[in-house]
Design a protein around this motif. Structure first.
Motif, PDB file in Angstrom:
ATOM      1  N   ASP A 177       0.779  -1.242   0.000  1.00 18.79           N
ATOM      2  CA  ASP A 177       0.000   0.000   0.000  1.00 18.79           C
ATOM      3  C   ASP A 177       0.808   1.288   0.000  1.00 18.79           C
ATOM      4  O   ASP A 177       0.256   2.360   0.088  1.00 18.79           O
ATOM      5  CB  ASP A 177      -1.000   0.009   1.154  1.00 18.79           C
ATOM      6  CG  ASP A 177      -0.353   0.147   2.525  1.00 18.79           C
ATOM      7  OD1 ASP A 177       0.880   0.340   2.601  1.00 18.79           O
ATOM      8  OD2 ASP A 177      -1.076   0.053   3.527  1.00 18.79           O
ATOM      9  N   HIS A 220      -4.476   0.130  -8.087  1.00 23.73           N
ATOM     10  CA  HIS A 220      -4.989   0.111  -6.716  1.00 23.73           C
ATOM     11  C   HIS A 220      -5.014   1.538  -6.190  1.00 23.73           C
ATOM     12  O   HIS A 220      -4.214   2.372  -6.610  1.00 23.73           O
ATOM     13  CB  HIS A 220      -4.114  -0.784  -5.827  1.00 23.73           C
ATOM     14  CG  HIS A 220      -4.176  -2.211  -6.231  1.00 23.73           C
ATOM     15  ND1 HIS A 220      -3.264  -2.777  -7.103  1.00 23.73           N
ATOM     16  CD2 HIS A 220      -5.052  -3.182  -5.925  1.00 23.73           C
ATOM     17  CE1 HIS A 220      -3.581  -4.045  -7.294  1.00 23.73           C
ATOM     18  NE2 HIS A 220      -4.666  -4.316  -6.591  1.00 23.73           N
ATOM     19  N   TYR A 273      -5.075   3.850  -2.630  1.00 24.28           N
ATOM     20  CA  TYR A 273      -4.859   3.888  -1.187  1.00 24.28           C
ATOM     21  C   TYR A 273      -5.418   5.196  -0.641  1.00 24.28           C
ATOM     22  O   TYR A 273      -5.001   6.271  -1.066  1.00 24.28           O
ATOM     23  CB  TYR A 273      -3.369   3.785  -0.865  1.00 24.28           C
ATOM     24  CG  TYR A 273      -3.063   3.942   0.603  1.00 24.28           C
ATOM     25  CD1 TYR A 273      -3.311   2.915   1.498  1.00 24.28           C
ATOM     26  CD2 TYR A 273      -2.547   5.134   1.099  1.00 24.28           C
ATOM     27  CE1 TYR A 273      -3.039   3.056   2.852  1.00 24.28           C
ATOM     28  CE2 TYR A 273      -2.270   5.285   2.445  1.00 24.28           C
ATOM     29  CZ  TYR A 273      -2.519   4.247   3.317  1.00 24.28           C
ATOM     30  OH  TYR A 273      -2.263   4.395   4.657  1.00 24.28           O
ATOM     31  N   THR A 322      -7.200   0.158   1.186  1.00 23.03           N
ATOM     32  CA  THR A 322      -6.678  -0.013  -0.164  1.00 23.03           C
ATOM     33  C   THR A 322      -7.736  -0.714  -0.999  1.00 23.03           C
ATOM     34  O   THR A 322      -8.271  -1.745  -0.589  1.00 23.03           O
ATOM     35  CB  THR A 322      -5.380  -0.847  -0.143  1.00 23.03           C
ATOM     36  OG1 THR A 322      -4.442  -0.201   0.727  1.00 23.03           O
ATOM     37  CG2 THR A 322      -4.779  -0.976  -1.529  1.00 23.03           C
ATOM     38  N   LEU A 349      -0.073   2.336  -7.877  1.00 25.51           N
ATOM     39  CA  LEU A 349      -0.830   2.689  -6.694  1.00 25.51           C
ATOM     40  C   LEU A 349      -1.121   4.179  -6.736  1.00 25.51           C
ATOM     41  O   LEU A 349      -0.207   4.993  -6.847  1.00 25.51           O
ATOM     42  CB  LEU A 349      -0.041   2.344  -5.428  1.00 25.51           C
ATOM     43  CG  LEU A 349      -0.722   2.676  -4.109  1.00 25.51           C
ATOM     44  CD1 LEU A 349      -1.857   1.694  -3.840  1.00 25.51           C
ATOM     45  CD2 LEU A 349       0.289   2.637  -2.976  1.00 25.51           C
ATOM     46  N   LYS A 377      -2.603   7.306  -4.626  1.00 26.65           N
ATOM     47  CA  LYS A 377      -2.893   7.708  -3.243  1.00 26.65           C
ATOM     48  C   LYS A 377      -3.782   8.942  -3.279  1.00 26.65           C
ATOM     49  O   LYS A 377      -3.621   9.814  -4.112  1.00 26.65           O
ATOM     50  CB  LYS A 377      -1.603   8.026  -2.487  1.00 26.65           C
ATOM     51  CG  LYS A 377      -0.747   6.827  -2.227  1.00 26.65           C
ATOM     52  CD  LYS A 377       0.460   7.230  -1.394  1.00 26.65           C
ATOM     53  CE  LYS A 377       1.315   6.041  -1.060  1.00 26.65           C
ATOM     54  NZ  LYS A 377       2.424   6.408  -0.164  1.00 26.65           N
TER      55      LYS A 377
END
Length: 136
Positions: free
Chosen positions: A68, A92, A94, A101, A126, A128
C-alpha cells in the motif's frame, strides 16, 4: 460454504476449516485487508497459519497482494477473470484518510516498454488520495 469449497477445489487448494473461514472473510471485504487485520478477526488463530493460508491463496490465484505504499502488504480476492499477471494488472487506490486499499479492476496498469532482454516480473500502480467515503 459449498460454493467456497467448490472454489477451493477448482483452484486445487485442499479444503480446511481455516481456509474456508479466511476465504469467507475475504469475500466480505470491500477493501484489501492486511495480515494484522485478519488476525484481529481470528483472534485465536495462529499468525503463521493465517500467513500460509494467504500465501497459498496467492500462489493459486485466489487472491493478490498489494503493497500500500506504507510498507503494509494487503490482500484482495481476485475477481473472475483476474490473471494477476503483468499483462492483466489493475490499479490500486490507497486512501490516506481511512488507510484502506481498493482494487480498481477497470483501470489497467499501462504496458511499459522495456529495453531488449528485460523481463517484467511484476508491475504495480498505486494511486494515493482520499476515497469516496472519506471525501464526501
Amino acid at each position: 460454504m459449498k460454493e467456497l469449497e467448490e472454489l477451493l477445489t477448482a483452484k486445487k487448494v485442499r479444503t480446511t476449516a481455516m481456509r474456508l473461514l479466511v476465504l469467507k472473510t475475504l469475500q466480505k471485504q470491500k477493501a484489501a485487508i492486511g495480515l494484522q487485520d485478519l488476525e484481529s478477526v481470528f483472534e485465536k488463530a495462529d499468525r503463521i497459519t493465517l500467513y500460509r493460508t494467504l500465501k497459498t491463496f496467492e500462489e493459486k490465484g485466489l487472491i493478490h497482494s498489494i503493497v500500500d505504499g506504507n510498507g503494509t502488504t494487503k490482500y484482495a480476492l481476485c475477481k473472475e477473470g483476474c490473471e494477476c499477471a503483468p499483462k492483466d494488472m489493475h490499479v490500486h487506490f490507497y486512501c490516506q484518510n481511512c488507510r484502506e486499499t481498493f482494487c480498481l479492476p477497470k483501470s489497467k496498469v499501462p504496458e511499459v516498454p522495456l529495453p531488449e532482454h528485460f523481463v517484467p516480473v511484476e508491475t504495480t500502480l498505486l494511486v494515493k488520495g482520499v476515497c469516496g467515503k472519506c471525501s464526501g
